[in-house]
Design an enzyme around this catalytic site. Sequence first.
Site, PDB file in Angstrom:
ATOM      1  CG  ASP A  95       5.002   2.615   7.421  1.00  0.00           C
ATOM      2  OD1 ASP A  95       4.174   2.958   6.569  1.00  0.00           O
ATOM      3  OD2 ASP A  95       4.709   1.907   8.401  1.00  0.00           O
ATOM      4  CG  HIS A  96       4.405  -0.509   4.187  1.00  0.00           C
ATOM      5  ND1 HIS A  96       4.447  -1.852   4.480  1.00  0.00           N
ATOM      6  CD2 HIS A  96       3.865   0.085   5.287  1.00  0.00           C
ATOM      7  CE1 HIS A  96       3.942  -2.065   5.685  1.00  0.00           C
ATOM      8  NE2 HIS A  96       3.588  -0.894   6.189  1.00  0.00           N
TER       9      HIS A  96
ATOM     10  CG  HIS B 172      -0.337  -0.053   2.535  1.00  0.00           C
ATOM     11  ND1 HIS B 172       0.415  -1.121   2.983  1.00  0.00           N
ATOM     12  CD2 HIS B 172      -0.349   0.833   3.572  1.00  0.00           C
ATOM     13  CE1 HIS B 172       0.837  -0.893   4.212  1.00  0.00           C
ATOM     14  NE2 HIS B 172       0.398   0.287   4.587  1.00  0.00           N
TER      15      HIS B 172
ATOM     16  CG  HIS C 275       4.438  -2.768  10.850  1.00  0.00           C
ATOM     17  ND1 HIS C 275       5.507  -1.914  10.713  1.00  0.00           N
ATOM     18  CD2 HIS C 275       3.474  -2.307  10.009  1.00  0.00           C
ATOM     19  CE1 HIS C 275       5.207  -0.976   9.827  1.00  0.00           C
ATOM     20  NE2 HIS C 275       3.970  -1.200   9.383  1.00  0.00           N
TER      21      HIS C 275
ATOM     22  CG  HIS D 176       0.143   3.943   4.820  1.00  0.00           C
ATOM     23  ND1 HIS D 176      -0.519   3.207   5.775  1.00  0.00           N
ATOM     24  CD2 HIS D 176      -0.788   4.783   4.281  1.00  0.00           C
ATOM     25  CE1 HIS D 176      -1.793   3.587   5.815  1.00  0.00           C
ATOM     26  NE2 HIS D 176      -1.969   4.542   4.926  1.00  0.00           N
TER      27      HIS D 176
END
Length: 340
Positions: A101-102, A97, A205, A99
Amino acid sequence: MSGGFYSSPFWAGYLETQRSRLPVLPEIDDGLSHCVVRFLGYNPGSMQLQGTNTYLVGTGSTRILIDTGEGAPQWAVSVTRYLEDHDISISHVLLTHWHKDHTGGVADLLAHDPSIIVYKHAPDPGQQAIANGQTFKTQGATLRAVLTPGHAVDHMCFLLEEENALFTGDNVLGHGYSVAEDLETYTASLRLMAGLKCSVGYPGHGDAILNLPQTIARYISQRVAREKKIYAILALHACSCSSRNGGSTSSIGSVSESGDSDEEDNNMKTSRPAMQGLSTAEIGGLVYGESVKNSPTFDSAVGPLLNQVLYMLLEQGKCCDHVSILVIFQKPGFFSIPVI
């Protein structure tokens, strides 16, 4: 998970206790399975747990990478060194996705090898789209894309057919619970994931999920329980007000989050049962305890979370003109609960 609602102080506190008890994960773990290597994203945090997980999938000299972390320099060094030491290249990157942090490590990865093809359901310029059901193959691994929106509008999971395992992205975590942009859509995606009947989960995570069906069932149960509790509070309040007013009707206005009548809306009164709706803060106090109402994190997190559930009840038709409870949203955070 990153940005906006997810970065609020409430969620930091929500996960802080869990984080203090999180297991230590190795920076590189090539023992997850014969075809999955996990790299931590070097971005531990209250929302990221031990850090964002990125996964190298396959058994041959060319493999597929799932997610890229948030762009920590150590992550790029860790991945590229592993590739060089094992004479491996990456053909595709699959992003679960949007976001940061990805997706933040994409640029570093392309700087290392510009030939890598990057896939995302809603692609950025230079990327390729992922279609629901699309299959990606490499030696030792077949990945099938599964569209699972809710945590994010473009969220994808990937089913590893050789292991009957699911890369769950941020929909299901290795520890605690995730959060959603759209609660109803997210719950539907959880049910879809449960229907895949995968035994193992590789989350975005946290540690690997060895009992994925039970974990998804727990997620769904938690969502449903909160929905039922909020609905029961609304129903009890409506019945109580109806009883106090003897079923009579009168004009009412909207109710603000502080519980005060809104003067502007009072000028547009209509004939309704003589009751004042519960405010979001009042519902929060009944669900989570009175101290929550005055919490500095109420407006930033608890209130929006409650409103998600309230809107979901409305969309599901559980609160409409045809049943005993009607939730009327007159503006964000304002609602009344007349008995019809």
